[in-house]
Design an enzyme around this catalytic site. Structure first.
Site, PDB file in Angstrom:
ATOM      1  N   LYS A 114      -8.139 -12.567  11.816  1.00  0.00           N
ATOM      2  CA  LYS A 114      -7.639 -13.787  11.189  1.00  0.00           C
ATOM      3  C   LYS A 114      -8.586 -14.977  11.328  1.00  0.00           C
ATOM      4  CE  LYS A 114      -2.799 -12.571  12.136  1.00  0.00           C
ATOM      5  NZ  LYS A 114      -2.475 -11.986  10.833  1.00  0.00           N
ATOM      6  N   ASP A 161       7.411  -7.740  -1.021  1.00  0.00           N
ATOM      7  CA  ASP A 161       6.388  -8.564  -0.368  1.00  0.00           C
ATOM      8  C   ASP A 161       5.218  -8.782  -1.333  1.00  0.00           C
ATOM      9  OD1 ASP A 161       5.190  -9.886   1.782  1.00  0.00           O
ATOM     10  OD2 ASP A 161       4.203  -8.062   2.515  1.00  0.00           O
TER      11      ASP A 161
HETATM   12  P1  13P Z   1       0.133  -9.914   9.264  1.00  0.00           P
HETATM   13  O1  13P Z   1      -1.052  -9.274   8.618  1.00  0.00           O
HETATM   14  O2  13P Z   1      -0.291 -11.064  10.130  1.00  0.00           O
HETATM   15  O3  13P Z   1       0.998  -8.955   9.987  1.00  0.00           O
HETATM   16  O4  13P Z   1       1.015 -10.556   8.079  1.00  0.00           O
HETATM   17  C1  13P Z   1       1.853  -9.741   7.301  1.00  0.00           C
HETATM   18  C2  13P Z   1       2.351 -10.433   6.078  1.00  0.00           C
HETATM   19  O5  13P Z   1       2.240 -11.622   5.907  1.00  0.00           O
HETATM   20  C3  13P Z   1       3.031  -9.600   5.075  1.00  0.00           C
HETATM   21  O6  13P Z   1       3.371 -10.334   3.925  1.00  0.00           O
HETATM   22  O1  G3H Z   2       0.527  -9.171   3.701  1.00  0.00           O
HETATM   23  C1  G3H Z   2       0.487  -8.030   3.317  1.00  0.00           C
HETATM   24  C2  G3H Z   2       1.089  -6.896   4.039  1.00  0.00           C
HETATM   25  O2  G3H Z   2       0.487  -6.720   5.282  1.00  0.00           O
HETATM   26  C3  G3H Z   2       1.074  -5.677   3.184  1.00  0.00           C
HETATM   27  O3  G3H Z   2      -0.183  -5.099   3.139  1.00  0.00           O
HETATM   28  O4  G3H Z   2      -0.695  -4.627   0.728  1.00  0.00           O
HETATM   29  O5  G3H Z   2      -1.790  -3.330   2.600  1.00  0.00           O
HETATM   30  O6  G3H Z   2       0.623  -2.981   2.065  1.00  0.00           O
HETATM   31  P1  G3H Z   2      -0.535  -3.928   2.062  1.00  0.00           P
HETATM   32 ZN    ZN Z   3       1.952 -11.920   3.508  1.00  0.00          ZN
END
Ligand code: 13P
Ligand code: G3H
Ligand code: ZN
Length: 340
Positions: free
Chosen positions: A191, A82
């Protein structure tokens, strides 16, 4: 069963459902997610941020995910990076056995984003790993994720949304497998200042310029009021939270080519609310199993709710059949690479 996201998206694009991509940081979170997916016969994407790699040590997370694959062989599972921000990180993820990676160059210029994404695509595709990239800017700020302040985002939202023509050029020049689009969502629990409205006209326009390209929605937690209320009732202090309404996410998933929806914040809220409740109602409790266990159950129930919202419940067997039909080789396995 471990696989890439390809068979999931092949079916999701036409089938009016999306695969939930849930962030994993420890054993209880991962167990809650996989228990829900097994119960609802749904595919899932277990995604690992840079922060999660640092927090838990990737070797520990990989072994927890390997346990999911062994324990639940019928659940289609993709392991996804991610918000990867460098080619070096993407290379590490591929070596660690991820089946999917995101290269996020959205904070760079268009040309720099293309160059970075192209390099990641060449590297990943050579290893049989699929690639998600991002174009446009999301609001919200989280650790290790570059974003925009809610007020600034809402005031200037048009200029941050994904441009449909640019999306086509980006797709053609990079060869990505899926595209994260900015259509009015935002990261984190804070948000927006007022009610969110997704830009459905924008998603529709992107679908028209990029037919068949699976779209991804980040920042898609709904920040349910009942969980914020629980947190605040049991000693928390989270005023002014706001999320993306679940009906709007459902609509995007069913009709607009959205195949992957990222959810992290709502899992954090479910876990935090439950742990706060245990501590507040049983002040003498000190066995971690007696608060982490209920927290794991709360995550499972939250994920089940999301799988229904995403319309992916009941699609697991079909996804497995599609993966077998594609007959693609599995990306290199962590255990083999590391010699364990
Ligand atoms: P949220 O913070 O809305 O749960 O989004 C998570 C996300 O986009 C992780 O990449
Ligand atoms: O969009 C990001 C995810 O919520 C991951 O968050 O970088 O704090 O693990 P993090
Ligand atoms: Zn994200």
């Amino acid at each position: 069963m471990l696989m890439t996201t390809k068979p999931m998206f092949d079916l999701a694009y036409e089938g009016g459902f999306a695969v939930g991509a849930f962030n994993v940081n420890n054993m209880e979170i991962t167990q809650g997610i996989i228990e829900a997916c097994a119960a609802e016969k749904s595919p899932c994407i277990l995604q690992i941020s840079k922060g999660a790699r640092k927090y838990a040590n990737i070797r520990f997370l990989r072994h927890i995910i390997d346990a999911c694959v062994e324990e639940y062989p019928d659940v289609p599972i993709a392991i996804h990076c991610d918000h990867g921000d460098t080619v070096e990180l993407i290379r590490d993820c591929i070596e660690d056995g991820y089946t999917s990676v995101m290269i996020d160059g959205s904070h760079h210029s268009f040309e720099e984003n293309i160059a970075l994404t192209k390099e990641a695509v060449e590297l990943a595709h050579a290893a049989g790993v699929v690639v998600e990239a991002e174009l446009g800017m999301l609001g919200g700020i989280e650790e290790d994720v570059v974003g925009l302040d809610a007020e600034e985002y809402e005031k200037n939202i048009e200029q941050f949304l994904t441009d449909p023509k640019e999306a086509r050029e980006f797709y053609d020049r990079t060869g990505i497998d899926s595209l994260a689009v900015a259509i009015g969502t935002s990261h984190g629990a804070f948000k927006f200042k007022s009610e969110a409205k997704l830009a459905f006209d924008r998603i529709e326009a992107i679908m028209k310029t990029c037919p068949g390209l699976p779209l991804v929605m980040h920042g898609s937690s709904s920040v349910p009021k009942e969980f914020i209320d629980l947190i605040n009732t049991y000693g928390g202090d989270m005023p002014g939270t706001m999320g993306v309404p679940e009906e709007q996410i459902s609509k995007a998933v069913r009709s607009y080519g959205v195949c992957k929806v990222n959810i992290d914040t709502d899992l954090r809220l479910a876990m935090t609310a439950k742990i706060r409740e245990v501590f507040a109602t049983k002040p003498a409790e000190f066995d971690p199993r007696n608060y982490l266990g209920p927290a794991r159950d709360a995550i499972r129930e939250m994920v089940k709710r999301k799988l229904h919202m995403l319309n992916s419940a009941g699609t697991a067997d079909e996804v497995v059949r599609q993966w077998k039909k594609l007959g693609e080789p599995m990306p290199a396995y962590y255990g083999e690479k590391a010699g364990v």
